[in-house]
Motif scaffolding. Structure first.
Motif, PDB file in Angstrom:
ATOM      1  N   ARG A 102      -6.899   7.085  -5.212  1.00  0.00           N
ATOM      2  CA  ARG A 102      -5.748   7.206  -4.420  1.00  0.00           C
ATOM      3  C   ARG A 102      -6.313   8.334  -3.297  1.00  0.00           C
ATOM      4  O   ARG A 102      -5.476   8.962  -2.593  1.00  0.00           O
ATOM      5  CB  ARG A 102      -4.821   8.187  -5.167  1.00  0.00           C
ATOM      6  CG  ARG A 102      -4.256   7.514  -6.550  1.00  0.00           C
ATOM      7  CD  ARG A 102      -3.360   6.231  -6.208  1.00  0.00           C
ATOM      8  NE  ARG A 102      -2.277   6.540  -5.246  1.00  0.00           N
ATOM      9  CZ  ARG A 102      -1.007   6.632  -5.802  1.00  0.00           C
ATOM     10  NH1 ARG A 102      -0.620   6.882  -6.985  1.00  0.00           N
ATOM     11  NH2 ARG A 102      -0.017   6.860  -4.832  1.00  0.00           N
ATOM     12  N   ASN A 151       3.887   6.807  -9.052  1.00  0.00           N
ATOM     13  CA  ASN A 151       3.918   8.452  -8.770  1.00  0.00           C
ATOM     14  C   ASN A 151       4.427   9.319  -9.693  1.00  0.00           C
ATOM     15  O   ASN A 151       5.152  10.399  -9.082  1.00  0.00           O
ATOM     16  CB  ASN A 151       4.684   8.528  -7.410  1.00  0.00           C
ATOM     17  CG  ASN A 151       3.943   7.870  -6.169  1.00  0.00           C
ATOM     18  OD1 ASN A 151       2.746   7.815  -6.208  1.00  0.00           O
ATOM     19  ND2 ASN A 151       4.649   7.228  -5.077  1.00  0.00           N
ATOM     20  N   PRO A 168      -1.533  11.275  -2.432  1.00  0.00           N
ATOM     21  CA  PRO A 168      -0.109  11.626  -2.548  1.00  0.00           C
ATOM     22  C   PRO A 168      -0.109  13.133  -2.982  1.00  0.00           C
ATOM     23  O   PRO A 168       1.145  13.608  -3.031  1.00  0.00           O
ATOM     24  CB  PRO A 168      -0.018  10.726  -3.712  1.00  0.00           C
ATOM     25  CG  PRO A 168      -0.959   9.770  -3.613  1.00  0.00           C
ATOM     26  CD  PRO A 168      -2.162  10.367  -3.117  1.00  0.00           C
TER      27      PRO A 168
END
Length: 231
Positions: A64, A104, A201
């Motif tokens: 990520r 998420n 994120p």
């Protein structure tokens, strides 16, 4: 070295450059450096490479990361002619995590976020540290309140390894001045307010007046740590 105290006393009197050379000499083939490609880590990588020290450099590719971080990794390898060994999370563990919490799910609770950090960071780190005696990090006391109590040389109980933090007492200004002076490659996101850079994120730019770690897991009220440096 007879004990940790003796090693700490010697390293406390040395510069970061000399300290790295000392641990490499004392523990041949048993010293490893974890780089997240942050500014601190780029400085340490440069110190290792320019002295041709036999210290393994590795990084954790969580799956990520920002594209800019991966591009910096390639630039760093080319600039210093070294290989940064990558460790990845277990495919089975990632699939199970996402199936349970969602892609998420880390936004939903601290527990979910720590589970994600464990799968993507902590477990790969344990594999990277296996069989080593000294773990070098780019931690600085100035980064956050919970890092001010750290010492330059510590025993990491969770990983059963000596942890050496050669830049612990460096200021942010000192860090930036050194990067500029030595023309050390760095992540362009730093110029956009991203001081501490982790997974895409989970990282945002730091706002005026915030500390360096405020942009990490900004939606949480808890201490800004992922478990890699639990004390």
């Amino acid at each position: 070295m007879k004990n940790l105290h003796e090693l700490a006393t010697r390293l406390d009197s040395l510069s970061a450059s000399d300290g790295l050379a000392l641990v490499a000499d004392l523990f041949p083939e048993k010293v490893t450096f974890s780089s997240s490609l942050g500014q601190e880590d780029q400085v340490i990588t440069a110190l290792i490479a320019t002295q041709s020290l036999p210290i393994q450099v590795f990084s954790l590719d969580t799956g990520r990361l920002f594209p800019e971080t991966l591009e910096l990794l390639a630039r760093t390898e080319g600039r210093y002619r070294l290989k940064i060994q990558l460790y990845y999370p277990s495919t089975d563990s990632v699939e199970s995590l996402v199936a349970k919490n969602g892609i998420n799910g880390f936004y939903e609770s601290v527990e979910n976020r720590k589970s994600c950090c464990y799968v993507r960071k902590v477990e790969p780190l344990k594999r990277a540290l296996a069989g080593k005696y000294v773990w070098i990090t780019g931690l600085r006391a100035e980064q956050s309140a919970n890092r001010t109590e750290m010492k330059r040389v510590e025993w990491d109980e969770a990983n059963q390894i000596i942890k050496y933090n050669p830049l612990l007492d460096w200021t942010y200004k000192q860090l930036l001045d050194y990067i500029q002076k030595e023309k050390i490659p760095y992540n362009p996101l730093h110029d956009k307010g991203f001081i501490s850079i982790g997974c895409a994120p989970c990282t945002r730019a730091v706002l005026p007046g915030e500390d360096a770690r405020a942009g990490r897991w900004w939606w949480e009220e808890s201490k800004k740590e992922c478990g890699l440096h639990s004390r």
